[in-house]
Design a protein around this motif. Structure first.
Motif, PDB file in Angstrom:
ATOM      1  N   LEU A 187      -7.017 -33.747   3.139  1.00  0.00           N
ATOM      2  CA  LEU A 187      -6.801 -33.067   1.867  1.00  0.00           C
ATOM      3  C   LEU A 187      -5.507 -32.275   1.939  1.00  0.00           C
ATOM      4  CD1 LEU A 187      -7.784 -32.008  -0.923  1.00  0.00           C
ATOM      5  CD2 LEU A 187      -9.020 -30.217   0.344  1.00  0.00           C
ATOM      6  N   VAL A 188      -4.657 -32.430   0.932  1.00  0.00           N
ATOM      7  CA  VAL A 188      -3.381 -31.727   0.902  1.00  0.00           C
ATOM      8  C   VAL A 188      -3.092 -31.302  -0.528  1.00  0.00           C
ATOM      9  CG1 VAL A 188      -2.043 -33.856   0.602  1.00  0.00           C
ATOM     10  CG2 VAL A 188      -0.963 -31.852   1.640  1.00  0.00           C
ATOM     11  N   GLN A 189      -2.379 -30.213  -0.679  1.00  0.00           N
ATOM     12  CA  GLN A 189      -2.003 -29.731  -2.008  1.00  0.00           C
ATOM     13  C   GLN A 189      -0.833 -30.537  -2.555  1.00  0.00           C
ATOM     14  OE1 GLN A 189      -1.240 -25.510  -1.717  1.00  0.00           O
ATOM     15  NE2 GLN A 189      -3.411 -25.011  -1.848  1.00  0.00           N
ATOM     16  N   GLN A 199       4.987 -41.744   6.655  1.00  0.00           N
ATOM     17  CA  GLN A 199       5.270 -40.337   6.366  1.00  0.00           C
ATOM     18  C   GLN A 199       5.279 -40.181   4.860  1.00  0.00           C
ATOM     19  OE1 GLN A 199       5.773 -37.626   8.473  1.00  0.00           O
ATOM     20  NE2 GLN A 199       5.755 -36.452   6.564  1.00  0.00           N
ATOM     21  N   MET A 200       4.410 -39.320   4.359  1.00  0.00           N
ATOM     22  CA  MET A 200       4.259 -39.129   2.917  1.00  0.00           C
ATOM     23  C   MET A 200       4.657 -37.703   2.571  1.00  0.00           C
ATOM     24  SD  MET A 200       0.664 -41.135   2.294  1.00  0.00           S
ATOM     25  CE  MET A 200      -0.302 -39.930   3.208  1.00  0.00           C
ATOM     26  N   GLY A 246       2.737 -31.335  -0.902  1.00  0.00           N
ATOM     27  CA  GLY A 246       2.605 -31.306   0.540  1.00  0.00           C
ATOM     28  C   GLY A 246       2.917 -32.636   1.199  1.00  0.00           C
ATOM     29  N   SER A 247       2.711 -32.685   2.517  1.00  0.00           N
ATOM     30  CA  SER A 247       3.030 -33.877   3.302  1.00  0.00           C
ATOM     31  C   SER A 247       1.872 -34.253   4.214  1.00  0.00           C
ATOM     32  CB  SER A 247       4.269 -33.627   4.172  1.00  0.00           C
ATOM     33  OG  SER A 247       5.408 -33.359   3.387  1.00  0.00           O
ATOM     34  N   LEU A 248       1.793 -35.532   4.505  1.00  0.00           N
ATOM     35  CA  LEU A 248       0.869 -36.063   5.495  1.00  0.00           C
ATOM     36  C   LEU A 248       1.552 -37.202   6.221  1.00  0.00           C
ATOM     37  CD1 LEU A 248      -2.610 -36.386   3.697  1.00  0.00           C
ATOM     38  CD2 LEU A 248      -2.055 -34.863   5.593  1.00  0.00           C
ATOM     39  N   PHE A 290       7.998 -41.635   0.409  1.00  0.00           N
ATOM     40  CA  PHE A 290       7.289 -42.159   1.583  1.00  0.00           C
ATOM     41  C   PHE A 290       8.275 -42.897   2.481  1.00  0.00           C
ATOM     42  CE2 PHE A 290       2.770 -42.743  -0.411  1.00  0.00           C
ATOM     43  CZ  PHE A 290       2.811 -41.421  -0.840  1.00  0.00           C
ATOM     44  N   THR A 291       8.012 -42.833   3.784  1.00  0.00           N
ATOM     45  CA  THR A 291       8.813 -43.573   4.758  1.00  0.00           C
ATOM     46  C   THR A 291       7.895 -44.279   5.743  1.00  0.00           C
ATOM     47  OG1 THR A 291      10.597 -41.938   4.618  1.00  0.00           O
ATOM     48  CG2 THR A 291      10.609 -43.426   6.513  1.00  0.00           C
TER      49      THR A 291
END
Length: 121
Positions: free
Chosen positions: A11-13, A81-82, A16-18, A67-68
């Motif tokens: 879960l991310v706001q 990488q988002m 944000g990144s994940l 995204f990468t």
């Protein structure tokens, strides 16, 4: 037996990144393209990003610039990488790879089990 195992969802706001990871395991002769798909509730599965064995990449228009995709061939691992995540990025993300197992004469596409990404405040 080849397996793809994803990790890194959560879960991310918004904004944000994940970073997602997908590792291929088993007795593997080679891996061609590695891909990330996603499926949101009520929608069809869609290709998000793809990377060839030589490192060439393609992205869905909706994620370009945010995204990468990358890969580590020594580890049989692909990453996503988002950044600047949006609520519409919420979905189950699946890893997909074109793999030739050592003991098999042909290439086959394998899927991971999926990892949930939720973007919400």
């Amino acid at each position: 037996q080849v397996q793809l195992v994803e990790s890194g969802g959560g879960l991310v706001q918004p904004g944000g990144s994940l970073r997602l990871s997908c590792a291929a395991s088993g007795t593997i002769f080679g891996i061609n393209d590695m891909n990330w798909y996603r499926q949101a509730p009520g929608k069809e599965r869609e290709l998000v990003a793809a990377i060839s064995s030589g490192g060439g990449t393609n992205y869905a228009d909706s994620v370009k610039g945010r995204f990468t995709i990358s890969r580590d061939n020594a580890k049989n691992t692909v990453y996503l990488q988002m950044n600047t995540l949006k609520p519409e990025d919420t979905a189950v993300y699946y890893c997909n790879a074109d793999v030739r197992p050592t003991m098999a004469p042909r290439w086959m596409y394998y899927w991971g089990q999926g990892t949930q990404v939720t973007v919400s405040s």
